[in-house]
Write a protein that holds these residues in place. Structure first.
Motif, PDB file in Angstrom:
ATOM      1  N   ALA A 221     -53.069 -25.125 -50.125  1.00  0.00           N
ATOM      2  CA  ALA A 221     -54.385 -24.662 -49.656  1.00  0.00           C
ATOM      3  C   ALA A 221     -54.569 -25.240 -48.262  1.00  0.00           C
ATOM      4  O   ALA A 221     -53.890 -26.198 -47.883  1.00  0.00           O
ATOM      5  N   PRO A 222     -55.502 -24.687 -47.461  1.00  0.00           N
ATOM      6  CA  PRO A 222     -55.656 -25.163 -46.090  1.00  0.00           C
ATOM      7  C   PRO A 222     -56.170 -26.593 -45.965  1.00  0.00           C
ATOM      8  O   PRO A 222     -55.986 -27.217 -44.925  1.00  0.00           O
ATOM      9  N   SER A 223     -56.825 -27.130 -46.999  1.00  0.00           N
ATOM     10  CA  SER A 223     -57.397 -28.478 -46.911  1.00  0.00           C
ATOM     11  C   SER A 223     -56.925 -29.337 -48.074  1.00  0.00           C
ATOM     12  O   SER A 223     -56.595 -28.829 -49.156  1.00  0.00           O
ATOM     13  N   ASN A 224     -56.896 -30.648 -47.846  1.00  0.00           N
ATOM     14  CA  ASN A 224     -56.539 -31.575 -48.917  1.00  0.00           C
ATOM     15  C   ASN A 224     -57.527 -31.506 -50.068  1.00  0.00           C
ATOM     16  O   ASN A 224     -57.142 -31.629 -51.235  1.00  0.00           O
ATOM     17  N   GLY A 359     -58.563 -17.249 -48.017  1.00  0.00           N
ATOM     18  CA  GLY A 359     -59.506 -16.670 -47.068  1.00  0.00           C
ATOM     19  C   GLY A 359     -59.800 -17.589 -45.907  1.00  0.00           C
ATOM     20  O   GLY A 359     -60.374 -17.166 -44.906  1.00  0.00           O
ATOM     21  N   GLN A 360     -59.413 -18.864 -46.005  1.00  0.00           N
ATOM     22  CA  GLN A 360     -59.579 -19.820 -44.918  1.00  0.00           C
ATOM     23  C   GLN A 360     -58.248 -20.240 -44.301  1.00  0.00           C
ATOM     24  O   GLN A 360     -58.197 -21.177 -43.510  1.00  0.00           O
ATOM     25  N   CYS A 361     -57.201 -19.534 -44.649  1.00  0.00           N
ATOM     26  CA  CYS A 361     -55.858 -19.897 -44.208  1.00  0.00           C
ATOM     27  C   CYS A 361     -55.387 -18.927 -43.125  1.00  0.00           C
ATOM     28  O   CYS A 361     -55.256 -17.725 -43.378  1.00  0.00           O
ATOM     29  N   THR A 362     -55.141 -19.416 -41.918  1.00  0.00           N
ATOM     30  CA  THR A 362     -54.625 -18.554 -40.854  1.00  0.00           C
ATOM     31  C   THR A 362     -53.201 -18.124 -41.179  1.00  0.00           C
ATOM     32  O   THR A 362     -52.509 -18.760 -41.973  1.00  0.00           O
ATOM     33  N   PRO A 387     -61.168 -18.860 -41.450  1.00  0.00           N
ATOM     34  CA  PRO A 387     -60.488 -20.062 -40.970  1.00  0.00           C
ATOM     35  C   PRO A 387     -61.209 -20.669 -39.767  1.00  0.00           C
ATOM     36  O   PRO A 387     -61.864 -19.961 -38.998  1.00  0.00           O
ATOM     37  N   THR A 388     -61.068 -21.970 -39.600  1.00  0.00           N
ATOM     38  CA  THR A 388     -61.643 -22.651 -38.446  1.00  0.00           C
ATOM     39  C   THR A 388     -60.705 -22.510 -37.253  1.00  0.00           C
ATOM     40  O   THR A 388     -59.526 -22.882 -37.334  1.00  0.00           O
ATOM     41  N   VAL A 389     -61.222 -21.967 -36.160  1.00  0.00           N
ATOM     42  CA  VAL A 389     -60.451 -21.787 -34.928  1.00  0.00           C
ATOM     43  C   VAL A 389     -61.281 -22.333 -33.774  1.00  0.00           C
ATOM     44  O   VAL A 389     -62.447 -21.976 -33.613  1.00  0.00           O
ATOM     45  N   LEU A 390     -60.710 -23.214 -32.967  1.00  0.00           N
ATOM     46  CA  LEU A 390     -61.443 -23.845 -31.874  1.00  0.00           C
ATOM     47  C   LEU A 390     -61.626 -22.913 -30.687  1.00  0.00           C
ATOM     48  O   LEU A 390     -62.697 -22.845 -30.096  1.00  0.00           O
ATOM     49  N   LEU A 397     -58.567 -12.800 -30.480  1.00  0.00           N
ATOM     50  CA  LEU A 397     -57.240 -12.169 -30.516  1.00  0.00           C
ATOM     51  C   LEU A 397     -56.672 -12.084 -31.927  1.00  0.00           C
ATOM     52  O   LEU A 397     -55.576 -11.568 -32.120  1.00  0.00           O
ATOM     53  N   GLY A 398     -57.402 -12.620 -32.912  1.00  0.00           N
ATOM     54  CA  GLY A 398     -56.987 -12.434 -34.297  1.00  0.00           C
ATOM     55  C   GLY A 398     -56.577 -13.675 -35.053  1.00  0.00           C
ATOM     56  O   GLY A 398     -56.253 -13.587 -36.240  1.00  0.00           O
ATOM     57  N   LEU A 399     -56.599 -14.849 -34.424  1.00  0.00           N
ATOM     58  CA  LEU A 399     -56.176 -16.048 -35.146  1.00  0.00           C
ATOM     59  C   LEU A 399     -57.148 -16.397 -36.274  1.00  0.00           C
ATOM     60  O   LEU A 399     -56.762 -17.012 -37.264  1.00  0.00           O
ATOM     61  N   ALA A 400     -58.411 -15.982 -36.128  1.00  0.00           N
ATOM     62  CA  ALA A 400     -59.409 -16.267 -37.167  1.00  0.00           C
ATOM     63  C   ALA A 400     -59.301 -15.318 -38.354  1.00  0.00           C
ATOM     64  O   ALA A 400     -60.044 -15.462 -39.323  1.00  0.00           O
TER      65      ALA A 400
END
Length: 604
Positions: A221-224, A359-362, A387-390, A397-400
């Motif tokens: 998963a994206p987070s611990n 759903g939160q994983c790039t 997902p969190t994108v800075l 451009l689609g990273l989110a």
């Protein structure tokens, strides 16, 4: 120009460069990324035999920007910095891991400083994962399908089991269908789990079924926090699970099932401890030779350090042997995508990969894990937080866009978990209509027994939003005061109530005002959790009707679906009501709840 896999990969790599650049800008421009005067309290060899230093700060400092697991540089004036990782830190004392073969000579000389650094290492791992895709035929084909470059074949109905004995007899029909899909031979299975629908329960059942059939699984998963949530459920049901990754970020309840936890107190651990003691003795003998010494002393020092290296190589061989045994014994290996790479999980063969909170994983994070097994399960909700994108440009451009969104948008069939067990029907009904096409049902055991959803309108009260102390967030002092009055008027108990808000400045302002034991959180930090009573502070109040990132309705979907029994939303209808989404919410409250004004709380 036609869309090709090469173009998509190039775009993702460019997005990672933009993320890197954004990190560097933030770390260069924002104060508070430097700690001075660290005092060492203990040192020794730790995870993977890296040098580790415990330290404390002799005086209070602004350490709010430092967090567990962040990359750092350790240095003294006039010395070359050493890269490392802040394993854990509570604001006054912490543990530092150094990515160097040994402790620097200048470590004890005083003036030790710590500088937070951009996480370029993770970016490098993500880039390497993407760059490996074209060379692997299976991965390249899966990449094309997930990104809509290759048409999907219709799923063969006969590929799903026609009968199944469920280990959990309480599963509803949609959960059973999801387990059927998980246990099928489909290369990629998508499970859509709206709030409160038992996604974790469903995944646990599917993983148990596959493990019972002899499969070896890997869970990520994206987070611990998300990894540990699923890991706890699997451990409670008796599965042999190995949790890998940075132990500083692992739930204490799960730690006994990490390599370090499994080896604690055993014969192997004693052997490792003895070797580390010997290495430290030789290292101390070598360090007695300071910077100015003759040829004979230099040769003696070199021999001592050679012995240290030999012992540490023996430690690594012993650790590798022990970890290989643990990997082989485990039915399930769990970790974040980067944690799995660090643990070299790619040395082993897995049958099925499960990506929870997909759903939160790039895409780049997903492609760190997708090569690890022959098939994959993506589970999550693309209609909650992305997902969190800075970098705003990278997001545009689609990273989110999450791996789950890409798979659903490009034709993968999706099993919807359609019954929620968390909220009263009047709370759940709005999200069901707005986000799930009315398909999200409420369990029959949950019935409305009174008013469960309330909007408190601050229009006309003069509670205008303000910039927070750092200028990068918003808060609303008048609304914060009203939230406190509401809590007192309703008699909301601290351990049954949470206050959530979209803005970190509002959370920071509200936190100290609340009764002891009552939590205040940003919406993003509270995703995946629930509470009996939830108070939502919207913050926005201005004559222009600007609502900022309240426009990201997925964030509000999270906020409005955390309460089990009572949901209170505080906001300015004149500001948010011009937006169709919030206008619909206000209408819903008027029809199924209680619409109140801030004037009811004004004291004479």
């Amino acid at each position: 120009m036609a869309t090709t896999a090469e173009n998509i990969l190039r775009n993702l790599l460019d997005c990672l460069d933009l993320e890197d650049a954004e990190q560097r800008v933030r770390y260069a421009s924002e104060p508070g990324y430097l700690l001075k005067g660290l005092r060492i309290t203990r040192r020794g060899m730790g995870y993977l035999d890296y040098p580790e230093v415990s330290f404390r700060l002799p005086f209070p400092a602004d350490a709010s920007l430092f967090r567990d697991s962040m990359p750092v540089e350790c240095f003294c004036a006039g010395e070359a910095p050493v890269k490392g990782q802040l394993v854990e830190f509570d604001g006054r004392q912490g543990l530092l891991r150094l990515f160097t073969p040994d402790f620097p000579e200048w470590l004890e000389e005083g003036g030790l400083q710590l500088r937070a650094m951009p996480d370029t290492r993770t970016t490098g791992l993500l880039k390497a994962a993407l760059q490996r895709i074209p060379a692997d035929r299976r991965l390249a084909r899966l990449f094309d399908r997930i990104h809509g470059l290759e048409a999907l074949q219709a799923a063969v109905a006969d590929s799903l089991p026609t009968a199944h004995t469920f280990l959990n007899p309480t599963l509803n029909a949609s959960q059973q269908m999801a387990v059927h899909a998980i246990c099928s031979d489909q290369e990629l299975v998508v499970i859509h789990g709206p709030p409160g629908t038992g996604k974790t329960t469903t995944l646990i059942e599917g993983i148990r079924q596959l493990a019972a059939a002899g499969q070896k699984l890997i869970v990520t998963a994206p987070s611990n926090a998300a990894v540990d949530h699923l890991a706890r459920g699997l451990l409670e049901r008796g599965l042999r699970l190995l949790r890998v990754g940075n132990t500083g970020r692992i739930d204490p309840a799960v730690f006994p099932h990490t390599p370090e936890g499994r080896q604690a107190g055993g014969r192997e651990q004693k052997e490792l401890k003895d070797l580390r003691i010997r290495a430290e003795q030789f290292r101390r003998m070598a360090m007695k030779y300071k910077r100015s010494f003759g040829k004979a002393e230099r040769e003696q020092r070199d021999l001592l350090f050679k012995e240290v290296r030999t012992i540490r190589e023996e430690i690594r061989r012993l650790q590798d042997y022990q970890e290989e045994r643990l990997f082989q014994e485990a039915q399930v290996v769990a970790g974040t995508p980067v944690g799995l790479l660090d643990a070299r999980a790619d040395r082993y063969v897995f049958d099925t990969l499960v990506i929870d909170e997909a759903g939160q994983c790039t895409s780049p994070f997903a492609w760190c894990a997708l090569p690890l097994a022959g098939r994959a399960i993506l589970a999550g909700d693309p209609l909650q937080l992305p997902p969190t994108v800075l970098s705003k440009k990278a997001a545009a451009l689609g990273l989110a866009r999450s791996i789950l969104e890409s798979a659903i948008e490009n034709g993968y069939s999706c099993t919807l978990l359609d019954t929620q067990y968390r909220m009263k029907p009047s709370i759940a009904a709005f999200s069901s209509q707005q986000f799930y096409g009315g398909k999200l049902k409420t369990s029959e055991q949950l019935q409305d027994t009174g008013v469960h959803i309330t909007f408190i309108d601050t229009a006309g009260a003069g509670f205008e939003e303000q910039r927070g102390p750092e200028g990068n967030s918003l808060w609303n002092e008048g609304e914060a005061g009203l939230v406190l009055q509401l809590i007192n008027a309703e008699g909301l108990l601290p351990f049954e109530t949470v206050v959530v808000t979209p803005y970190s400045a509002q959370a920071e302002a509200l936190g100290p005002m609340l009764p002891e034991g009552m939590r205040c959180s940003t919406i993003d930090s509270f995703q995946g959790q629930e509470m009996r009573h939830v108070v939502v502070s919207l913050v926005r109040s201005n004559i222009e009707g600007e609502i900022g990132f309240l426009k990201d309705y997925r964030r509000m979907n999270v906020a409005l679906t955390r309460a089990k029994d009572a949901l209170f939303v505080v906001g300015d209808s004149a500001t948010v009501g011009a937006d169709a989404f919030y206008a619909a919410f206000l209408s819903h409250v008027e029809a199924q709840g209680h619409y109140r004004t801030s004037w009811e709380f004004v004291k004479d």
